[in-house]
Write an enzyme that holds these catalytic residues in place. Structure first.
Site, PDB file in Angstrom:
ATOM      1  N   GLY A 213       3.210   2.211   5.780  1.00 48.41           N
ATOM      2  CA  GLY A 213       4.397   1.218   5.853  1.00 48.41           C
ATOM      3  C   GLY A 213       5.052   2.179   6.753  1.00 48.41           C
ATOM      4  O   GLY A 213       5.048   1.490   7.580  1.00 48.41           O
TER       5      GLY A 213
ATOM      6  N   CYS B 193       1.502   0.640  -8.737  1.00 46.24           N
ATOM      7  CA  CYS B 193       2.817   1.283  -7.820  1.00 46.24           C
ATOM      8  C   CYS B 193       3.913   1.160  -9.017  1.00 46.24           C
ATOM      9  O   CYS B 193       4.958   1.953  -8.944  1.00 46.24           O
ATOM     10  CB  CYS B 193       3.330   0.635  -6.753  1.00 46.24           C
ATOM     11  SG  CYS B 193       2.992  -1.758  -7.440  1.00 46.24           S
TER      12      CYS B 193
ATOM     13  N   GLU C 118       5.172  -3.173   0.605  1.00 45.27           N
ATOM     14  CA  GLU C 118       5.448  -2.871  -0.425  1.00 45.27           C
ATOM     15  C   GLU C 118       4.789  -1.425  -0.661  1.00 45.27           C
ATOM     16  O   GLU C 118       3.513  -1.964  -0.819  1.00 45.27           O
ATOM     17  CB  GLU C 118       5.097  -4.516  -1.499  1.00 45.27           C
ATOM     18  CG  GLU C 118       5.339  -5.791  -1.254  1.00 45.27           C
ATOM     19  CD  GLU C 118       6.453  -5.443  -2.376  1.00 45.27           C
ATOM     20  OE1 GLU C 118       6.920  -4.938  -3.449  1.00 45.27           O
ATOM     21  OE2 GLU C 118       7.807  -6.659  -1.987  1.00 45.27           O
TER      22      GLU C 118
ATOM     23  N   GLY D  40       0.625  -1.381  -0.073  1.00 45.60           N
ATOM     24  CA  GLY D  40      -0.091  -0.149  -0.104  1.00 45.60           C
ATOM     25  C   GLY D  40       0.990   1.571  -0.202  1.00 45.60           C
ATOM     26  O   GLY D  40       1.776   1.056  -0.382  1.00 45.60           O
ATOM     27  N   SER D  41       0.731   2.478  -0.165  1.00 49.48           N
ATOM     28  CA  SER D  41       1.113   3.972   0.163  1.00 49.48           C
ATOM     29  C   SER D  41       2.267   3.578   1.295  1.00 49.48           C
ATOM     30  O   SER D  41       2.088   2.729   2.203  1.00 49.48           O
ATOM     31  CB  SER D  41      -0.213   4.381   1.063  1.00 49.48           C
ATOM     32  OG  SER D  41      -0.929   4.493   2.127  1.00 49.48           O
TER      33      SER D  41
HETATM   34  P1  NAD Z   1      -3.421   2.340   1.230  1.00 48.46           P
HETATM   35  O1  NAD Z   1      -1.676   2.712   1.806  1.00 48.46           O
HETATM   36  O2  NAD Z   1      -5.046   2.966   1.125  1.00 48.46           O
HETATM   37  O3  NAD Z   1      -4.096   0.798   1.836  1.00 48.46           O
HETATM   38  C1  NAD Z   1      -3.639  -0.329   1.428  1.00 48.46           C
HETATM   39  C2  NAD Z   1      -3.437  -0.992   2.730  1.00 48.46           C
HETATM   40  O4  NAD Z   1      -3.405  -1.177   4.209  1.00 48.46           O
HETATM   41  C3  NAD Z   1      -5.196  -1.822   2.606  1.00 48.46           C
HETATM   42  O5  NAD Z   1      -5.634  -2.390   2.824  1.00 48.46           O
HETATM   43  C4  NAD Z   1      -5.710  -0.510   4.038  1.00 48.46           C
HETATM   44  O6  NAD Z   1      -6.652  -0.515   5.015  1.00 48.46           O
HETATM   45  C5  NAD Z   1      -4.489  -1.143   5.053  1.00 48.46           C
HETATM   46  N1  NAD Z   1      -4.091  -0.036   6.000  1.00 48.46           N
HETATM   47  C6  NAD Z   1      -4.367   1.446   6.358  1.00 48.46           C
HETATM   48  N2  NAD Z   1      -3.600   1.602   6.512  1.00 48.46           N
HETATM   49  C7  NAD Z   1      -3.318   0.836   7.706  1.00 48.46           C
HETATM   50  C8  NAD Z   1      -2.255   1.309   9.179  1.00 48.46           C
HETATM   51  N3  NAD Z   1      -2.456   1.719   9.334  1.00 48.46           N
HETATM   52  N4  NAD Z   1      -2.755  -0.174   9.639  1.00 48.46           N
HETATM   53  C9  NAD Z   1      -2.573  -1.423   8.937  1.00 48.46           C
HETATM   54  N5  NAD Z   1      -3.661  -1.628   7.756  1.00 48.46           N
HETATM   55  C10 NAD Z   1      -3.398  -0.374   7.090  1.00 48.46           C
HETATM   56  O7  NAD Z   1      -3.058   2.037   0.009  1.00 48.46           O
HETATM   57  P2  NAD Z   1      -4.902   1.904  -1.291  1.00 48.46           P
HETATM   58  O8  NAD Z   1      -5.047   3.176  -2.167  1.00 48.46           O
HETATM   59  O9  NAD Z   1      -5.175   0.634  -0.904  1.00 48.46           O
HETATM   60  O10 NAD Z   1      -2.471   1.335  -2.983  1.00 48.46           O
HETATM   61  C11 NAD Z   1      -2.324   2.836  -3.562  1.00 48.46           C
HETATM   62  C12 NAD Z   1      -0.672   2.604  -2.850  1.00 48.46           C
HETATM   63  O11 NAD Z   1      -0.234   1.335  -3.212  1.00 48.46           O
HETATM   64  C13 NAD Z   1       0.132   3.437  -3.960  1.00 48.46           C
HETATM   65  O12 NAD Z   1       0.778   4.165  -2.848  1.00 48.46           O
HETATM   66  C14 NAD Z   1       0.968   2.492  -4.418  1.00 48.46           C
HETATM   67  O13 NAD Z   1       2.022   2.546  -4.865  1.00 48.46           O
HETATM   68  C15 NAD Z   1       1.108   0.942  -3.173  1.00 48.46           C
HETATM   69  N6  NAD Z   1       1.255   0.034  -3.792  1.00 48.46           N
HETATM   70  C16 NAD Z   1       2.820  -0.827  -4.322  1.00 48.46           C
HETATM   71  C17 NAD Z   1       2.689  -2.010  -4.698  1.00 48.46           C
HETATM   72  C18 NAD Z   1       4.009  -2.725  -4.691  1.00 48.46           C
HETATM   73  O14 NAD Z   1       4.552  -3.670  -4.780  1.00 48.46           O
HETATM   74  N7  NAD Z   1       4.875  -1.401  -3.710  1.00 48.46           N
HETATM   75  C19 NAD Z   1       1.472  -2.741  -4.497  1.00 48.46           C
HETATM   76  C20 NAD Z   1      -0.333  -2.295  -5.391  1.00 48.46           C
HETATM   77  C21 NAD Z   1       0.781  -0.966  -4.584  1.00 48.46           C
END
Ligand code: NAD
Length: 506
Positions: free
Chosen positions: A246, A297, A263, A241-242
């Site tokens: 992380g 991503c 990731e 995720g974002s």
């Molecule tokens: P996001 O960070 O909003 O959410 C991702 C996941 O994390 C969701 O399931 C969310 O519920 C969970 N989450 C959020 N905050 C959390 C916390 N504090 N504790 C535990 N879980 C939590 O991301 P998004 O908008 O769904 O996805 C887009 C982002 O993901 C972009 O930044 C993209 O670059 C990244 N991404 C990275 C990869 C990679 O492999 N590097 C792959 C796909 C997406």
């Protein structure tokens, strides 16, 4: 260029229902979680979100299942993944319908996402007969020194909306053959594909006699994710995720001495050298920058072009962008579907405004396509005078910033001067330049390509990035090692006790 008018919410709902029926998944209707479609922006179903107690129970059940699963021979664990892969093949089109409905991906990319799930299953099945340890030369006579890999425990998989099923499959197929149990907390934006994919795995579990709780799905938002993150029974948290996410998850898992595999966001660039084949570069750049509506991503966000070819390349790109078919992602003619939400479109508009304030010029796109619902935008190309603050951020939308350079050193310096380190590429026909880009003082990313864009990795390689991208590696190569614990074994088969480093005692 707008294509067919997007379908209505009722039409999307009917497609989704039919796909779920074919898979055999039921929707837990209730409250707490809305399953929306970015195609119209409307709600398809109201779902019951799992409670904190449900999440705790799911982790407990998975931890229990792990106890039996860890001693199941790895090739037998592979049989579960093989069966799952066959179900994925049989339901490829159904899952793709759901990926399009919830993530807005165009049909070919949605099918491609399911293909990745199938491919990683194949990889994992082969891996189930490998999982090699090492034998190491011992300094002592009559001794054997070895390294073995054992199952780790429960793996918590937290996934993002933009690869709603493939990222889970990368983690889960590998974790299962490694002997781990999995608890999956998918994005709250994509519960239906999660239910369907998870149901197919449940069917494979039942068919092969694996412990029923070796995989558990938890539906909920960030709070459910936090529960998984903080639970000491979860040995590894694999979170995609974002970077914001992380930054919260990494320290929390570390505080309890758990392991994390992160990731996170990227800010990927391509260098276009004077010798580049501009026809090939144009095709690679348009797919990488505008594909998936800029929501990968690995999406190409920065173009670092040699000043001698900048005008030529930018001319080709703006022409290609002007003809991109935008609209109904179910229509095979469409290349750019919707953004995930209105908020994403607002974020894109704000980024473009900031880029203008920082001296940028929007060369093409950046406006919204008028539709009754859904956030459809025209991918944008913005020429920037320098790598300003907005260029250094990941804006999760189709905005490509163009910068120019004079020397190769300048290009690499610009390339690496961002906080993220996921994917990169160089377009060049100069072999020295290509190799320098891939060398230790070249691209600082986890993925570095030549004459191909930044997106669209194959599952055979390890996937992930450096710096604020989090450092994790998943999918192919030896990424499986993160899902196991390593034991070093010293075996004395002599009749004397020899201490290491020539120490004498007693
Ligand atoms: P996001 O960070 O909003 O959410 C991702 C996941 O994390 C969701 O399931 C969310 O519920 C969970 N989450 C959020 N905050 C959390 C916390 N504090 N504790 C535990 N879980 C939590 O991301 P998004 O908008 O769904 O996805 C887009 C982002 O993901 C972009 O930044 C993209 O670059 C990244 N991404 C990275 C990869 C990679 O492999 N590097 C792959 C796909 C997406």
């Amino acid at each position: 260029r707008a294509t067919a008018v997007p379908p209505t919410t009722d039409e999307v709902r009917a497609r989704v229902r039919a796909a779920l029926d074919r898979v055999g998944a039921t929707v837990p209707e209730g409250t707490g979680l809305a399953a929306r479609t970015p195609i119209t922006g409307d709600t398809l179903f109201e779902l019951r979100a799992d409670t904190a107690a449900d999440t705790d129970a799911a982790i407990g059940a998975a931890a229990e299942a792990f106890r039996a699963w860890r001693t199941t021979p790895a090739p037998a664990r592979g049989e579960l993944v093989r069966t799952f892969g066959e179900l994925l093949r049989a339901h490829k089109a159904d899952l793709a319908v759901l990926v399009t409905a919830e993530a807005g991906k165009i049909a070919s990319e949605a099918l491609g996402e399911v293909q990745e799930m199938i491919d990683i299953c194949d990889f994992a099945v082969g891996l189930s007969r490998q999982l090699y340890g090492r034998s190491i030369a011992s300094e002592r006579p009559g001794h054997r020194l070895a390294e073995t890999y054992h199952p780790l425990g429960v793996v918590g998989v937290i996934s993002a909306f933009n690869f709603p099923a493939a990222v889970w499959a990368w983690n889960t197929a590998i974790a299962l053959v490694c002997g781990d149990a999995v608890v999956w907390k998918p994005s709250e934006l994509t519960p239906l594909i999660s239910l369907a994919a998870s149901h197919l795995l449940d069917r494979a579990i039942a068919a092969t006699g694996a412990p029923a709780d070796v995989h558990r799905l938890v539906l909920g938002d960030r709070a459910a994710g936090e529960r998984v993150v903080d639970d000491p029974r979860v040995a590894l948290v694999s979170a995609t995720g974002s970077t914001r996410m992380g930054r919260e998850v990494g320290p929390r898992v570390a505080a309890r001495f758990g392991r994390s595999l992160l990731e996170l966001g990227g800010n990927n660039a391509a260098v276009v050298a004077p010798s580049a084949d501009l026809r090939l570069a144009t095709a690679g750049i348009v797919f990488a920058a505008a594909g998936t509506a800029g929501q990968r991503c690995t999406t190409l966000r920065r173009l670092i072009v040699h000043e001698d070819v900048a005008d030529d390349l930018v001319g080709r790109l703006t022409a290609a962008y002007a003809g991109l078919p935008i609209g109904d992602p179910y229509d095979d003619a469409t290349l750019v579907g919707p953004l995930i939400s209105d908020r994403a479109a607002d974020t894109m508009a704000a980024a473009l405004e900031q880029a203008r304030a920082e001296g940028g010029e929007v060369l093409v796109g950046g406006t919204r396509v008028p539709t009754p619902g859904g956030a459809y935008v025209r991918p944008a190309i913005v020429r920037m005078p320098a790598q300003t603050a907005i260029v250094r951020e990941e804006t999760f939308a189709p905005v490509l910033y163009v910068l120019t350079y004079r020397t190769f050193e300048e290009a690499v310096a610009l390339h690496n001067d961002v906080p993220q380190g996921l994917s990169s590429s160089i377009f060049t026909q100069d072999q020295r330049e290509a190799e320098r880009f891939l060398a230790a003082d070249g691209s600082d990313c986890g993925i570095a390509n030549v004459n191909i864009g930044t997106s669209g990795a194959e599952i055979g390689g390890a996937f992930g990035g450096e710096k604020e991208t989090g450092g994790g590696r998943e999918s192919g190569s030896d990424a499986w090692r993160a899902y196991m614990r390593r034991a070093t074994n010293t075996i004395n088969y002599s009749d004397t006790l020899t201490l290491a480093q020539n120490v004498s005692f007693l």
